[in-house]
Motif scaffolding. Structure first.
Motif, mmCIF file in Angstrom:
data_model
loop_
_atom_site.group_PDB
_atom_site.id
_atom_site.type_symbol
_atom_site.label_atom_id
_atom_site.label_comp_id
_atom_site.label_asym_id
_atom_site.label_seq_id
_atom_site.Cartn_x
_atom_site.Cartn_y
_atom_site.Cartn_z
ATOM 1 N N ASN A 100 0.827 -1.266 0.024
ATOM 2 C CA ASN A 100 0.021 0.031 0.080
ATOM 3 C C ASN A 100 0.903 1.277 -0.029
ATOM 4 O OD1 ASN A 100 -3.105 -0.127 0.415
ATOM 5 N ND2 ASN A 100 -2.491 -2.011 1.555
ATOM 6 N N GLY A 101 0.787 2.213 -0.710
ATOM 7 C CA GLY A 101 1.367 3.501 -1.062
ATOM 8 C C GLY A 101 2.383 3.235 -1.783
ATOM 9 N N ARG A 102 3.537 4.216 -1.759
ATOM 10 C CA ARG A 102 4.510 4.214 -2.963
ATOM 11 C C ARG A 102 5.484 3.158 -2.976
ATOM 12 N NH1 ARG A 102 6.551 8.711 -6.204
ATOM 13 N NH2 ARG A 102 8.813 8.444 -6.496
ATOM 14 N N TRP A 103 5.842 2.611 -4.115
ATOM 15 C CA TRP A 103 6.932 1.643 -4.265
ATOM 16 C C TRP A 103 7.823 2.075 -5.440
ATOM 17 C CZ3 TRP A 103 8.132 -3.037 -1.996
ATOM 18 C CH2 TRP A 103 7.441 -3.609 -0.802
ATOM 19 N N GLU A 104 9.022 1.782 -5.119
ATOM 20 C CA GLU A 104 10.187 1.990 -6.124
ATOM 21 C C GLU A 104 10.921 0.667 -6.293
ATOM 22 O OE1 GLU A 104 12.517 4.934 -4.721
ATOM 23 O OE2 GLU A 104 11.113 6.744 -5.674
ATOM 24 N N TYR A 105 11.145 0.398 -7.860
ATOM 25 C CA TYR A 105 11.941 -0.907 -8.173
ATOM 26 C C TYR A 105 13.265 -0.408 -8.585
ATOM 27 C CZ TYR A 105 7.678 -3.416 -7.065
ATOM 28 O OH TYR A 105 6.477 -4.047 -6.277
ATOM 29 N N TYR A 106 14.186 -1.304 -8.543
ATOM 30 C CA TYR A 106 15.467 -1.023 -9.241
ATOM 31 C C TYR A 106 16.325 -2.133 -9.821
ATOM 32 C CZ TYR A 106 15.064 3.084 -5.552
ATOM 33 O OH TYR A 106 14.596 4.151 -5.175
ATOM 34 N N TYR A 107 17.182 -1.740 -10.664
ATOM 35 C CA TYR A 107 18.063 -2.604 -11.472
ATOM 36 C C TYR A 107 19.219 -3.044 -10.577
ATOM 37 C CZ TYR A 107 15.303 -1.495 -16.053
ATOM 38 O OH TYR A 107 14.484 -1.561 -16.767
ATOM 39 N N GLU A 108 19.835 -3.966 -10.924
ATOM 40 C CA GLU A 108 21.057 -4.359 -10.227
ATOM 41 C C GLU A 108 22.018 -3.494 -10.143
ATOM 42 O OE1 GLU A 108 22.446 -8.581 -9.480
ATOM 43 O OE2 GLU A 108 20.966 -9.106 -11.122
ATOM 44 N N ASN A 109 22.085 -2.530 -11.100
ATOM 45 C CA ASN A 109 22.984 -1.309 -11.157
ATOM 46 C C ASN A 109 22.620 -0.202 -10.291
ATOM 47 O OD1 ASN A 109 21.086 -0.145 -12.658
ATOM 48 N ND2 ASN A 109 22.263 0.154 -14.615
ATOM 49 N N ASP A 110 21.475 -0.266 -9.517
ATOM 50 C CA ASP A 110 21.100 0.993 -8.599
ATOM 51 C C ASP A 110 20.205 1.853 -9.429
ATOM 52 O OD1 ASP A 110 22.279 -0.407 -6.346
ATOM 53 O OD2 ASP A 110 24.287 0.730 -6.822
ATOM 54 N N SER A 111 19.937 1.480 -10.571
ATOM 55 C CA SER A 111 19.233 2.840 -11.323
ATOM 56 C C SER A 111 17.703 2.347 -11.144
ATOM 57 C CB SER A 111 19.555 2.804 -13.077
ATOM 58 O OG SER A 111 19.063 1.551 -13.598
ATOM 59 N N LEU A 112 16.907 3.329 -11.155
ATOM 60 C CA LEU A 112 15.542 3.236 -11.013
ATOM 61 C C LEU A 112 14.862 2.472 -12.108
ATOM 62 C CD1 LEU A 112 13.087 3.859 -9.128
ATOM 63 C CD2 LEU A 112 12.816 5.943 -10.337
ATOM 64 N N ALA A 113 13.963 1.309 -11.830
ATOM 65 C CA ALA A 113 13.494 0.506 -12.944
ATOM 66 C C ALA A 113 11.916 0.978 -13.080
ATOM 67 C CB ALA A 113 13.345 -0.974 -12.574
ATOM 68 N N SER A 114 11.173 1.304 -11.954
ATOM 69 C CA SER A 114 9.794 1.803 -11.952
ATOM 70 C C SER A 114 9.412 2.411 -10.762
ATOM 71 C CB SER A 114 8.888 0.522 -12.222
ATOM 72 O OG SER A 114 8.855 -0.404 -11.408
ATOM 73 N N ARG A 115 8.408 3.026 -10.542
ATOM 74 C CA ARG A 115 7.817 3.706 -9.468
ATOM 75 C C ARG A 115 6.452 3.952 -9.591
ATOM 76 N NH1 ARG A 115 7.556 9.497 -10.267
ATOM 77 N NH2 ARG A 115 8.923 10.242 -12.217
ATOM 78 N N GLY A 116 5.656 3.876 -8.535
ATOM 79 C CA GLY A 116 4.120 4.109 -8.387
ATOM 80 C C GLY A 116 3.665 3.837 -7.115
ATOM 81 N N ASN A 117 2.322 3.644 -7.449
ATOM 82 C CA ASN A 117 1.348 3.646 -5.935
ATOM 83 C C ASN A 117 0.688 2.164 -5.968
ATOM 84 O OD1 ASN A 117 1.859 5.944 -3.955
ATOM 85 N ND2 ASN A 117 1.429 6.869 -6.058
ATOM 86 N N TYR A 118 0.488 1.653 -4.881
ATOM 87 C CA TYR A 118 -0.245 0.486 -4.779
ATOM 88 C C TYR A 118 -1.582 0.966 -3.671
ATOM 89 C CZ TYR A 118 3.050 -2.858 -6.527
ATOM 90 O OH TYR A 118 3.860 -3.457 -7.501
ATOM 91 N N VAL A 119 -2.420 0.176 -4.084
ATOM 92 C CA VAL A 119 -3.766 0.383 -3.172
ATOM 93 C C VAL A 119 -4.287 -1.004 -2.818
ATOM 94 C CG1 VAL A 119 -6.052 1.230 -2.738
ATOM 95 C CG2 VAL A 119 -4.358 2.433 -3.746
ATOM 96 N N HIS A 120 -4.175 -1.525 -1.642
ATOM 97 C CA HIS A 120 -4.817 -3.040 -1.556
ATOM 98 C C HIS A 120 -3.968 -3.858 -2.345
ATOM 99 C CE1 HIS A 120 -7.118 -1.133 1.459
ATOM 100 N NE2 HIS A 120 -8.060 -0.622 0.209
ATOM 101 N N GLY A 121 -2.832 -3.764 -2.539
ATOM 102 C CA GLY A 121 -2.082 -4.740 -3.223
ATOM 103 C C GLY A 121 -1.966 -4.725 -4.764
ATOM 104 N N ALA A 122 -2.789 -3.591 -5.198
ATOM 105 C CA ALA A 122 -2.736 -3.596 -6.892
ATOM 106 C C ALA A 122 -2.322 -2.344 -7.234
ATOM 107 C CB ALA A 122 -4.351 -3.717 -7.202
ATOM 108 N N LYS A 123 -1.514 -2.255 -8.333
ATOM 109 C CA LYS A 123 -0.950 -0.917 -8.813
ATOM 110 C C LYS A 123 -2.287 0.000 -9.236
ATOM 111 C CE LYS A 123 3.120 -2.651 -10.957
ATOM 112 N NZ LYS A 123 3.100 -4.061 -10.924
ATOM 113 N N GLU A 124 -2.049 1.480 -8.852
ATOM 114 C CA GLU A 124 -3.032 2.366 -8.956
ATOM 115 C C GLU A 124 -2.438 3.856 -9.161
ATOM 116 O OE1 GLU A 124 -6.864 3.115 -9.144
ATOM 117 O OE2 GLU A 124 -6.209 1.181 -8.515
ATOM 118 N N GLY A 125 -3.100 4.445 -10.129
ATOM 119 C CA GLY A 125 -2.553 5.844 -10.394
ATOM 120 C C GLY A 125 -1.476 5.729 -11.264
ATOM 121 N N GLN A 126 -0.711 6.961 -11.545
ATOM 122 C CA GLN A 126 0.312 6.962 -12.643
ATOM 123 C C GLN A 126 1.497 6.396 -12.052
ATOM 124 O OE1 GLN A 126 -0.026 9.185 -15.064
ATOM 125 N NE2 GLN A 126 2.141 8.729 -16.076
ATOM 126 N N TRP A 127 2.147 5.514 -13.112
ATOM 127 C CA TRP A 127 3.326 4.511 -13.036
ATOM 128 C C TRP A 127 4.156 4.929 -14.362
ATOM 129 C CZ3 TRP A 127 5.385 0.549 -9.793
ATOM 130 C CH2 TRP A 127 4.496 0.234 -8.898
#
Length: 319
Positions: A100-127
């Protein structure tokens, strides 16, 4: 009668090895708890104060795998997940064991892979999604875990690669060549290829077509001059089963199949060719000719012929 657990408790695997061990206080986990793999290696360590605390889990004989706050045996708060190399893989909020809330995912080189929000376990809003070099790869809205609205997809140089107009994961998808001519025209249903798809060369001539049902479809490819080139099945963006390759006169040149390979990130391909003399094998370059007398040819990470091979992003709709 008070049945709440107190004092030290030990739990075991079915064969008798210790699974976890720690203290209870009035039925709540208290102080340090230790968790083990079946061979006795440390799996996780947790520190509790009346049922609430922090939990850290480790890769087998390795570093930290995940870590975060817990209460009453479920995750609550900001959690971090790691690659086995030790670099951060993902970070975000969990409430009662669900994202729930904001999540960020990263590649192994530390660069950002994706970011966005979850609501009750499902992606929601702008990604937003990114290539490993930091360039945006796609962006759009999510609704209850499905892509919704207008989505843009980009090439690594930042140019527009594709666009989709979706309602709850269903709608049209179009992809373009570098010269901006249409490359793929298809339809997506609940984030899977569905219905009729057309593929085009960069001069606009038909390169292939497929009819999908829930992400799986029969693909037929053509030479630029219009003759039959290949046939096979695409499922969830990948070649499955055996693909037939044809010469321009309609005769079968051979067969192509993806095989599993015992390596972390490799695939093995094979071409089974006719043993008839003087049948030319389609090749990618002059230094990659395969003898037509070989009944089976194996290769890794490339194909040595020039028919259309849908990449995962192309045949899957790249969303």
């Amino acid at each position: 009668m008070n049945h709440k657990r107190d004092s030290l408790w030990t739990y075991y695997y079915e064969l008798g090895e210790v699974l976890k061990q720690g203290e209870y206080c009035k039925g709540l986990q208290h102080k340090q708890w230790n968790y083990f793999y079946e061979d006795g290696e440390c799996k996780a360590v947790a520190s509790y104060d009346n049922g609430a605390g922090t939990y850290t889990e480790y890769f087998y004989k390795g570093g930290v795998k995940m870590s975060g706050p817990v209460s009453k045996n479920v995750s609550n708060g900001i959690w971090s997940y790691y690659y086995d190399t030790g670099t951060l893989k993902a970070k975000g909020y969990e409430v009662d064991g669900v994202k729930n809330g904001r999540w960020e995912y990263y590649y192994e080189n530390d660069s950002l892979a994706s970011r966005g929000n979850y609501v009750h376990g499902a992606k929601e809003g702008q990604w937003h999604f990114y290539f490993a070099n930091g360039v945006p790869s796609s962006e759009g809205l999510m609704s209850e875990g499905l892509r919704d609205g207008y989505w843009k997809l980009y090439n690594e140089n930042g140019s527009l690669k594709a666009e989709a107009n979706l309602l709850n994961g269903t709608g049209s998808y179009k992809e373009y060549h570098d010269n901006n001519k249409l490359k793929i025209d298809g339809f997506i249903k609940e984030d899977k290829n569905h219905g009729h798809w057309d593929y085009f060369y960069d001069d606009g001539t038909l390169e292939g077509k497929a009819d999908f049902e829930e992400g799986e479809g029969d693909y037929v490819g053509y030479y630029q001059s219009g003759e039959l080139k290949m046939k096979g099945v695409i499922k969830d963006g990948e070649h499955v089963g055996t693909w037939a390759l044809f010469d321009k006169d309609g005769s079968v040149i051979g067969y192509y199949e993806l095989l599993p390979f015992n390596s972390k990130s490799e695939e093995v391909s094979k071409i089974e060719v006719s043993t008839t003399d003087n049948i030319p094998l389609p090749v990618l370059s002059s230094d990659s000719i395969v003898s037509h007398k070989m009944p089976l040819y194996k290769m890794r990470n490339k194909v040595r012929y020039n028919p259309f091979v849908p990449k995962s992003g192309e045949s899957k709709g790249v969303i």
